[in-house]
Design a protein around this motif. Sequence first.
Motif, PDB file in Angstrom:
ATOM      1  N   GLY A 178       0.543  -1.237   0.052  1.00  0.00           N
ATOM      2  CA  GLY A 178       0.125  -0.555   0.286  1.00  0.00           C
ATOM      3  C   GLY A 178       0.686   1.601   0.112  1.00  0.00           C
ATOM      4  N   ALA A 179       2.394   0.984  -0.122  1.00  0.00           N
ATOM      5  CA  ALA A 179       2.843   2.468  -0.018  1.00  0.00           C
ATOM      6  C   ALA A 179       4.034   1.898  -1.067  1.00  0.00           C
ATOM      7  CB  ALA A 179       3.259   3.132   1.159  1.00  0.00           C
ATOM      8  N   GLU A 180       4.719   3.364  -1.666  1.00  0.00           N
ATOM      9  CA  GLU A 180       6.143   2.938  -2.808  1.00  0.00           C
ATOM     10  C   GLU A 180       6.960   2.757  -1.860  1.00  0.00           C
ATOM     11  OE1 GLU A 180       6.584   6.159  -5.350  1.00  0.00           O
ATOM     12  OE2 GLU A 180       4.913   5.406  -6.704  1.00  0.00           O
ATOM     13  N   PRO A 181       8.268   1.403  -2.386  1.00  0.00           N
ATOM     14  CA  PRO A 181       9.490   1.658  -1.457  1.00  0.00           C
ATOM     15  C   PRO A 181       9.913   2.807  -1.892  1.00  0.00           C
ATOM     16  CG  PRO A 181       9.115   0.862  -3.336  1.00  0.00           C
ATOM     17  CD  PRO A 181       7.521   0.994  -3.613  1.00  0.00           C
ATOM     18  N   GLU A 182      10.476   3.237  -0.305  1.00  0.00           N
ATOM     19  CA  GLU A 182      11.768   4.982   0.052  1.00  0.00           C
ATOM     20  C   GLU A 182      12.631   4.634   0.381  1.00  0.00           C
ATOM     21  OE1 GLU A 182       9.193   7.459   2.384  1.00  0.00           O
ATOM     22  OE2 GLU A 182       7.864   7.280   1.355  1.00  0.00           O
ATOM     23  N   THR A 183      12.868   3.869   1.362  1.00  0.00           N
ATOM     24  CA  THR A 183      14.181   3.681   2.127  1.00  0.00           C
ATOM     25  C   THR A 183      15.041   2.874   0.871  1.00  0.00           C
ATOM     26  OG1 THR A 183      13.489   1.739   3.338  1.00  0.00           O
ATOM     27  CG2 THR A 183      13.449   4.903   3.797  1.00  0.00           C
ATOM     28  N   TYR A 184      16.628   2.142   0.957  1.00  0.00           N
ATOM     29  CA  TYR A 184      17.015   1.088   0.208  1.00  0.00           C
ATOM     30  C   TYR A 184      16.400  -0.227   0.697  1.00  0.00           C
ATOM     31  CZ  TYR A 184      20.668   0.370   4.298  1.00  0.00           C
ATOM     32  OH  TYR A 184      21.355  -0.243   5.522  1.00  0.00           O
ATOM     33  N   ALA A 185      16.615  -0.391   2.363  1.00  0.00           N
ATOM     34  CA  ALA A 185      15.677  -1.433   2.675  1.00  0.00           C
ATOM     35  C   ALA A 185      14.455  -1.532   2.366  1.00  0.00           C
ATOM     36  CB  ALA A 185      15.418  -1.553   4.228  1.00  0.00           C
ATOM     37  N   ASP A 186      13.564  -0.528   2.041  1.00  0.00           N
ATOM     38  CA  ASP A 186      11.854  -1.627   1.206  1.00  0.00           C
ATOM     39  C   ASP A 186      12.476  -1.971  -0.526  1.00  0.00           C
ATOM     40  OD1 ASP A 186      10.627  -0.408   3.358  1.00  0.00           O
ATOM     41  OD2 ASP A 186      10.643   2.131   2.001  1.00  0.00           O
ATOM     42  N   ILE A 187      13.997  -1.015  -0.895  1.00  0.00           N
ATOM     43  CA  ILE A 187      13.800  -1.780  -2.366  1.00  0.00           C
ATOM     44  C   ILE A 187      14.346  -3.337  -2.415  1.00  0.00           C
ATOM     45  CG2 ILE A 187      15.048  -0.887  -4.043  1.00  0.00           C
ATOM     46  CD1 ILE A 187      14.454   2.186  -3.836  1.00  0.00           C
ATOM     47  N   ARG A 188      14.999  -3.189  -1.078  1.00  0.00           N
ATOM     48  CA  ARG A 188      16.313  -4.449  -1.156  1.00  0.00           C
ATOM     49  C   ARG A 188      15.241  -6.197  -1.379  1.00  0.00           C
ATOM     50  NH1 ARG A 188      19.421  -4.853   2.903  1.00  0.00           N
ATOM     51  NH2 ARG A 188      17.936  -5.371   4.787  1.00  0.00           N
ATOM     52  N   ARG A 189      13.642  -5.545  -0.298  1.00  0.00           N
ATOM     53  CA  ARG A 189      12.705  -6.557   0.288  1.00  0.00           C
ATOM     54  C   ARG A 189      11.721  -6.489  -1.077  1.00  0.00           C
ATOM     55  NH1 ARG A 189      12.650  -4.294   4.966  1.00  0.00           N
ATOM     56  NH2 ARG A 189      11.388  -1.800   4.617  1.00  0.00           N
ATOM     57  N   ALA A 190      11.459  -4.878  -2.160  1.00  0.00           N
ATOM     58  CA  ALA A 190      10.986  -5.444  -3.446  1.00  0.00           C
ATOM     59  C   ALA A 190      11.325  -5.715  -4.754  1.00  0.00           C
ATOM     60  CB  ALA A 190      10.806  -3.761  -4.027  1.00  0.00           C
ATOM     61  N   MET A 191      13.323  -6.067  -4.227  1.00  0.00           N
ATOM     62  CA  MET A 191      13.805  -6.463  -5.593  1.00  0.00           C
ATOM     63  C   MET A 191      14.325  -7.793  -5.491  1.00  0.00           C
ATOM     64  SD  MET A 191      14.111  -4.322  -7.871  1.00  0.00           S
ATOM     65  CE  MET A 191      15.794  -4.595  -8.915  1.00  0.00           C
ATOM     66  N   SER A 192      13.853  -8.254  -3.859  1.00  0.00           N
ATOM     67  CA  SER A 192      14.947  -9.561  -3.444  1.00  0.00           C
ATOM     68  C   SER A 192      14.436 -10.668  -4.319  1.00  0.00           C
ATOM     69  CB  SER A 192      14.722 -10.296  -1.892  1.00  0.00           C
ATOM     70  OG  SER A 192      13.315 -10.218  -1.144  1.00  0.00           O
ATOM     71  N   ASP A 193      13.220 -11.082  -5.171  1.00  0.00           N
ATOM     72  CA  ASP A 193      12.553 -12.023  -5.598  1.00  0.00           C
ATOM     73  C   ASP A 193      12.649 -12.334  -6.951  1.00  0.00           C
ATOM     74  OD1 ASP A 193      12.729 -13.243  -2.711  1.00  0.00           O
ATOM     75  OD2 ASP A 193      10.857 -13.215  -2.955  1.00  0.00           O
ATOM     76  N   ASP A 194      12.780 -10.733  -7.658  1.00  0.00           N
ATOM     77  CA  ASP A 194      12.914 -10.101  -8.774  1.00  0.00           C
ATOM     78  C   ASP A 194      13.772 -11.149 -10.301  1.00  0.00           C
ATOM     79  OD1 ASP A 194      11.938  -8.211 -10.791  1.00  0.00           O
ATOM     80  OD2 ASP A 194      13.932  -8.571 -11.575  1.00  0.00           O
ATOM     81  N   PRO A 195      13.601 -11.562 -10.804  1.00  0.00           N
ATOM     82  CA  PRO A 195      14.526 -12.404 -11.236  1.00  0.00           C
ATOM     83  C   PRO A 195      15.344 -12.243 -12.013  1.00  0.00           C
ATOM     84  CG  PRO A 195      12.207 -12.812 -12.163  1.00  0.00           C
ATOM     85  CD  PRO A 195      12.342 -11.487 -11.533  1.00  0.00           C
ATOM     86  N   TYR A 196      15.090 -10.929 -12.288  1.00  0.00           N
ATOM     87  CA  TYR A 196      16.501 -10.293 -13.019  1.00  0.00           C
ATOM     88  C   TYR A 196      17.364 -10.218 -12.539  1.00  0.00           C
ATOM     89  CZ  TYR A 196      19.635  -6.961 -15.829  1.00  0.00           C
ATOM     90  OH  TYR A 196      20.377  -6.804 -17.786  1.00  0.00           O
TER      91      TYR A 196
END
Lengths: 119, 389
Positions: free
Chosen positions: B62-80
């Motif tokens: 429900g919120a955009e990733p803001e911190t680098y830790a948010d981005i890590r959580r968002a990206m951790s399973d991205d296949p690329y």
Amino acid sequence: MAETITLQKKARGERPQYFADPAIDKALSITLALAGEVAVLRDRIDTIERLAEAGQSPTRAAVDAYVPDAAVRAARDAWRDSYLDTVLRIIHQEREELEQRAADTKPYAAVIDEVEAGG
Amino acid sequence: MQTNQDLSTQFRHGVLPQTTSDEFSRQEFVKSLKFHLASKVSLGNQDAFEARAKPAFTKTTGAEPETYADIRRAMSDDPYYRFWSAMQRNSQEMMWKSVQIPVERQLPELIAKAGEAGGKGTLKLNPELEIPRYHRGVDIHCMPGGYHTEFTADDVANGAVYDSAVYIYAMGRMGPLNSDIGDTTIAWIKENHPDFKPRRILDMGCSVGHSTLSYCDAWPEAEIFAIDVGAPVLRYAHARAESMGKSVHFSQQNAEATDFEDGTFDLIVSHILVHETSNAAMRNIMRECNRLLTPGGLAVHAETPPYRDLPAYDAFMLDWDTRNNNEPYWGASHELVTADIAAECGFDPAKSFEAYQPSAFEATERRTKVFQGGDFGGGGAWWLWGVQK
């Protein structure tokens, strides 16, 4: 001949697993190592050709001792970069697709701002 | 024939491992692979983030990733991202392998050469020194054996391995002597303290002396001391310095507690040391700097930028090493606030500083201009922090 001293192969510490099946991690490692060995072989052929062109006999000793000069290194750098374009084709394909999708997520107003800012 | 004036190859000092043409080609491939990943593959992570990971994260939380830790959580399973990470990790492991092969082949000769090193400077080892826990736990940046492991008597192997590998890791962008961090630190000191004339200088965590030797030329009147916990890197550092005619006093010591007397040094420096310690150790090191410095003396540490100075996405990419390259203190060390550390360690926080200094080695055509995993010199500047006593 002196006894060979063997260095440690694995860095201490748990290796991250990147894929669901650990066999895929291993297969990727082997594939990249093989890509490297193909590049080594290609350089060796290039060395033989260059020695022959210079009128030298491409013996094993001459090939092993060959030191590429700056121009040869630059030519090999360029070859390896396009070689990696070919080997990693599937990655570059995915990147191109992601690039298009990322561009599509941008609001049109942001594109106007970008070109007006000179981008 | 390679010459020592050629800025596009590593300087061939007396103990640099020799390579056959195949061995050299294998190392050149790793350099090309690293450059290809940095310049053509890594950039796709940002597209994967924008196109895929960010919308998914926003939908779920429900919120955009803001911190680098948010981005890590968002990206951790991205296949690329995962595939790039796997390749990046492999490039690091392949780098060590490519330099171990020639070192293993000629190790007895390298040890013999190091044993014959001249006596302009000195080398003092301490076999009783306890290797700190932060170096025993995991082998930092995936170098098998770290700085301290000895594989045979009088070993120099990991000094030779490290020297060759740093050149490949930096893709040559730290100069023929891998000295860019030292040169850049010196440039900052000379620009900001033009009248500073240190009589005794200490380089902490010197490894093979890549940055140390620059101080010999910058202040030729000064006595140069350098310490590290690893015996193999120090033996190699001593032999390397002697082969280049530089006088340095190397000794095997932990920077947290040295055997130097109070007020011995006017200048204490470290180059990419801090991120390889721990929260407790780096405070001990700063307290030790306080003890060892003369009044008015400077402590300067060179690192990559703190995350607070970077856009969240760039910080996320720079943080890759924490979880993927055996750099357990990388992340926390990038959150340090200099004034707080200075105050905690007995310095006047008003005399602390944080600065960016452009990289001294001109190699702009090889720069990727972004900080990204495995490319610490990419930004073209080093972050310097420290304090004046």
